[in-house]
Design an enzyme around this catalytic site. Structure first.
Site, PDB file in Angstrom:
ATOM      1  N   GLU A  76      36.438  42.475  39.541  1.00  7.17           N
ATOM      2  CA  GLU A  76      37.045  42.520  38.249  1.00  7.17           C
ATOM      3  C   GLU A  76      36.240  42.138  37.181  1.00  7.17           C
ATOM      4  O   GLU A  76      36.661  41.413  36.209  1.00  7.17           O
ATOM      5  CB  GLU A  76      38.150  41.512  38.423  1.00  7.17           C
ATOM      6  CG  GLU A  76      39.200  41.817  39.288  1.00  7.17           C
ATOM      7  CD  GLU A  76      40.587  41.151  39.390  1.00  7.17           C
ATOM      8  OE1 GLU A  76      41.534  41.546  38.621  1.00  7.17           O
ATOM      9  OE2 GLU A  76      40.603  39.980  39.750  1.00  7.17           O
ATOM     10  N   HIS A  95      38.225  34.345  34.182  1.00  7.60           N
ATOM     11  CA  HIS A  95      39.402  34.983  34.786  1.00  7.60           C
ATOM     12  C   HIS A  95      39.889  33.868  36.054  1.00  7.60           C
ATOM     13  O   HIS A  95      38.879  33.753  36.853  1.00  7.60           O
ATOM     14  CB  HIS A  95      39.133  36.263  35.265  1.00  7.60           C
ATOM     15  CG  HIS A  95      40.064  36.882  36.031  1.00  7.60           C
ATOM     16  ND1 HIS A  95      41.343  36.760  35.864  1.00  7.60           N
ATOM     17  CD2 HIS A  95      40.178  37.136  37.433  1.00  7.60           C
ATOM     18  CE1 HIS A  95      42.187  37.289  37.098  1.00  7.60           C
ATOM     19  NE2 HIS A  95      41.455  37.658  38.066  1.00  7.60           N
ATOM     20  N   HIS A  97      43.382  32.409  38.907  1.00  6.42           N
ATOM     21  CA  HIS A  97      44.551  32.797  39.346  1.00  6.42           C
ATOM     22  C   HIS A  97      45.278  31.241  39.328  1.00  6.42           C
ATOM     23  O   HIS A  97      46.165  31.342  40.399  1.00  6.42           O
ATOM     24  CB  HIS A  97      44.582  33.115  40.867  1.00  6.42           C
ATOM     25  CG  HIS A  97      43.631  34.360  40.757  1.00  6.42           C
ATOM     26  ND1 HIS A  97      42.787  34.703  41.860  1.00  6.42           N
ATOM     27  CD2 HIS A  97      43.403  35.454  40.115  1.00  6.42           C
ATOM     28  CE1 HIS A  97      42.172  35.903  41.874  1.00  6.42           C
ATOM     29  NE2 HIS A  97      42.542  36.344  40.585  1.00  6.42           N
ATOM     30  N   HIS A 165      49.603  37.796  38.752  1.00  7.94           N
ATOM     31  CA  HIS A 165      48.067  37.727  39.151  1.00  7.94           C
ATOM     32  C   HIS A 165      47.338  36.494  38.463  1.00  7.94           C
ATOM     33  O   HIS A 165      46.901  35.660  39.450  1.00  7.94           O
ATOM     34  CB  HIS A 165      47.443  39.008  38.547  1.00  7.94           C
ATOM     35  CG  HIS A 165      45.895  39.373  39.009  1.00  7.94           C
ATOM     36  ND1 HIS A 165      45.607  40.388  38.541  1.00  7.94           N
ATOM     37  CD2 HIS A 165      45.068  38.309  39.388  1.00  7.94           C
ATOM     38  CE1 HIS A 165      43.996  40.235  39.000  1.00  7.94           C
ATOM     39  NE2 HIS A 165      43.781  38.870  39.476  1.00  7.94           N
TER      40      HIS A 165
HETATM   41 MN    MN Z   1      42.009  38.363  39.944  1.00  6.36          MN
END
Ligand code: MN
Length: 253
Positions: A76, A95, A97, A165
């Site tokens: 990602e 990023h 979760h 997500h």
């Molecule tokens: Mn992810």
């Protein structure tokens, strides 16, 4: 030490901090823009943030491809490339979760600043749904088109939730994006608890626009207050010996 050496050291520390504060686990990542080449950025190879060391960091180009490095990158990485592309003011991207943020990505009720330390979220957090444009996917941001669509959702703000997500956050420095990413799940937890406590009739009282603006105006990147948090998080994460001293981090004149 050069500015680049300092930044890469801070990026290693930031990886460990985000892991220790439960923002990331085996997954999730943080990047920093190259200080001398704004079209490049640094991100670890595919490795759990808690384990990241200096030699794990890979330089990427503006399309999210590694610059002469054959090691496996994060799938990602396009989240980072696309946000850096869209936002010249952004120097660091996360990023993750973090579980407490996830409910707000799947209901209509927006996540918004409800505690003073959550003010840097900036306001109601937009939700990006990969399905809207890309249909049935595995929900991962696997290319620049998906990354750019997410970056559009972040817009001029600091963060977007990703439906089912996680989230992507962006800021002017590593310390700022780490702080934002630590307080985002905490703010979500408080908001969630307040909503549960209030039941149908209760509505949490968010920070006002003026309060959010006053908090932003009061933030000083090189202040003792900022350093205090960085030193605290780094020590808790076991890398207090890596961070140097506050005066080394003052902006170079
Ligand atoms: Mn992810």
């Amino acid at each position: 030490m050069s500015q680049l050496d300092d930044l890469l050291r801070d990026l290693v520390v930031a990886n460990r901090i985000l892991s220790n504060e439960d923002v990331v686990d085996a997954y999730g990542h943080i990047s920093v823009r190259h200080p001398d080449n704004p079209k490049r950025f640094f991100l670890s190879r595919s490795r759990a943030p808690e384990l990241v060391e200096r030699h794990d960091l890979i330089e990427f180009d503006q399309e999210g491809e590694p610059v002469s490095d054959k090691r496996q990158p994060y799938l990602e990485r396009f989240i980072h490339a696309a946000i850096f592309e869209a936002r010249p003011d952004v120097m660091a991207v996360v990023h993750a979760h973090a579980e407490d943020t996830l409910p707000f990505g799947i209901i209509a009720k927006p996540l918004e600043p409800v505690i003073h330390s959550g003010s840097f979220i900036g306001g109601k957090v937009p939700v990006w749904d990969i399905r809207r444009k890309f249909g049935e996917t595995d929900l991962l941001v696997r290319n620049m088109a998906q990354g750019r669509d997410l970056a559009k959702c972040v817009g001029k703000g600091n963060v977007a939730l990703m439906r089912g997500h996680g989230f992507a956050s962006a800021a002017r420095s590593i310390i700022e994006v780490v702080r934002l990413s630590i307080y985002l799940p905490r703010n979500a937890r408080v908001q969630m608890n307040a909503m549960l406590l209030g039941g149908k009739g209760g509505k949490p009282k968010p920070l006002s626009k003026g309060e959010i603006a006053a908090r932003a105006a009061g933030y000083k990147p090189a202040s003792t207050e900022t350093w205090r948090a960085w030193e605290y998080w780094a020590n808790r994460a076991g890398c207090g010996d890596m961070i140097g001293h506050q005066h080394d981090h003052a902006p170079k004149k």
